[in-house]
Design an enzyme around this catalytic site. Sequence first.
Site, PDB file in Angstrom:
ATOM      1  N   GLU A   1       0.845  -1.196   0.000  1.00 50.77           N
ATOM      2  CA  GLU A   1       0.000   0.000   0.000  1.00 50.77           C
ATOM      3  C   GLU A   1       0.882   1.249   0.000  1.00 50.77           C
ATOM      4  O   GLU A   1       1.879   1.325   0.724  1.00 50.77           O
ATOM      5  CB  GLU A   1      -0.894   0.007   1.249  1.00 50.77           C
ATOM      6  CG  GLU A   1      -1.765   1.246   1.379  1.00 50.77           C
ATOM      7  CD  GLU A   1      -2.607   1.271   2.652  1.00 50.77           C
ATOM      8  OE1 GLU A   1      -3.611   1.993   2.669  1.00 50.77           O
ATOM      9  OE2 GLU A   1      -2.251   0.555   3.626  1.00 50.77           O
TER      10      GLU A   1
ATOM     11  N   LYS B   1      -8.930   3.538  -2.899  1.00 50.24           N
ATOM     12  CA  LYS B   1      -9.452   3.116  -1.599  1.00 50.24           C
ATOM     13  C   LYS B   1     -10.755   3.858  -1.301  1.00 50.24           C
ATOM     14  O   LYS B   1     -10.791   5.093  -1.327  1.00 50.24           O
ATOM     15  CB  LYS B   1      -8.401   3.414  -0.523  1.00 50.24           C
ATOM     16  CG  LYS B   1      -8.618   2.754   0.825  1.00 50.24           C
ATOM     17  CD  LYS B   1      -7.389   3.007   1.699  1.00 50.24           C
ATOM     18  CE  LYS B   1      -7.428   2.209   2.989  1.00 50.24           C
ATOM     19  NZ  LYS B   1      -6.187   2.396   3.781  1.00 50.24           N
TER      20      LYS B   1
ATOM     21  N   CYS C   1      -5.700  -2.562   2.612  1.00 47.01           N
ATOM     22  CA  CYS C   1      -5.556  -2.478   4.071  1.00 47.01           C
ATOM     23  C   CYS C   1      -6.872  -2.786   4.779  1.00 47.01           C
ATOM     24  O   CYS C   1      -7.455  -3.845   4.591  1.00 47.01           O
ATOM     25  CB  CYS C   1      -4.983  -1.112   4.454  1.00 47.01           C
ATOM     26  SG  CYS C   1      -4.166  -1.093   6.075  1.00 47.01           S
TER      27      CYS C   1
END
Length: 344
Positions: free
Chosen positions: A49, A165, A203
């Site tokens: 990430e 995200k 994540c």
Amino acid sequence: MASTPQTIYLAVCQKHTLRTTEETLEALSQQCRKAAKEEPSPDLILFPEAYLGGYPRGTTFGTAVGGRTAEGREQFLRYFKDAVDLGDTPEGAGEKWVMRELEGQEEIGVKKGRRGDGTREQLEQVARETGIFIVTGLVERAGGTLYCSVVYVCPTLGVIGKRRKVMPTGSERLIWGQGQPSSLRAVTTSIKGVRITLAAAICWENYMPLLRHSLYSQNVNLYLAPTADARDTWTALMRTVACEGRCFVLSANQCFKKKNQPAWIYGEKSESDEFVSSGGSCIVSPLGEVLGGPSWEDEDGMLTVGVNFDDCLRGRLDLDVAGSYSRNDAFKLTVTGLDISPPI
């Protein structure tokens, strides 16, 4: 007689962001070129990430409820300039961006850099020259906003997808915008004649059950989880995802010491050998077995595992959470702007 299934080599790399994005791009390139010469060479590598642009762990950007500081704004300025410009729009142009149909993209070879900063083209060149499918986390700037993103780079077709995200965690919400749910669309590729449907959850998106299900619904057999979570509980989640989705799971996290953080994060360069993030990258089978890792405190760590994607189908004998097992006559999931049916 059925042909012998091909072994596909999957890898996770937990290298950390370097002082500049230019240096980090070069490190990614060198890692792929080195891996391409190894035996066996990975067919696909996942990087962590925010690998390009950086995950600013521990940084407050001078904020408190009801207050900001001039020093914090200066930190954000530096961070913003470290982000990559892929030439996309703030609302996310989706397939138009992928297919280079936005104004300026069609002239990339004539007026280089007119749209984007060239990062996309550099990644495509590395994938093409090494023959490795690259998936990497990055911090992307579009307009005046930063997004935590993942880009899928095919050796033959170039970039075939990108997603942002949708739910930054905790203080990430201050510095990263919310991405478009439509970008959760899975992509397909063929490696050594094996069809692979892949998608990424970034994540703590992996702690969102409905988001996970939106990927399972697309019949994903390769689930990618670039992360910044170095807790020992993370591996348990990855095993759950793999077993739940009957898919191979790759998770990559940066591993680095405090002295390797950009100096502007702490205000001055640290000489501490304390690990800020200890890694924990891993590879898990469709039955939840850990095939590689978790790798701890290895700043240059890369795990490579040979797998048989028929194992995903073997696992569907007794569990297909988005198919026969889901009771989709009774339970329905819809995602705004996203077709969650399996891609063609």
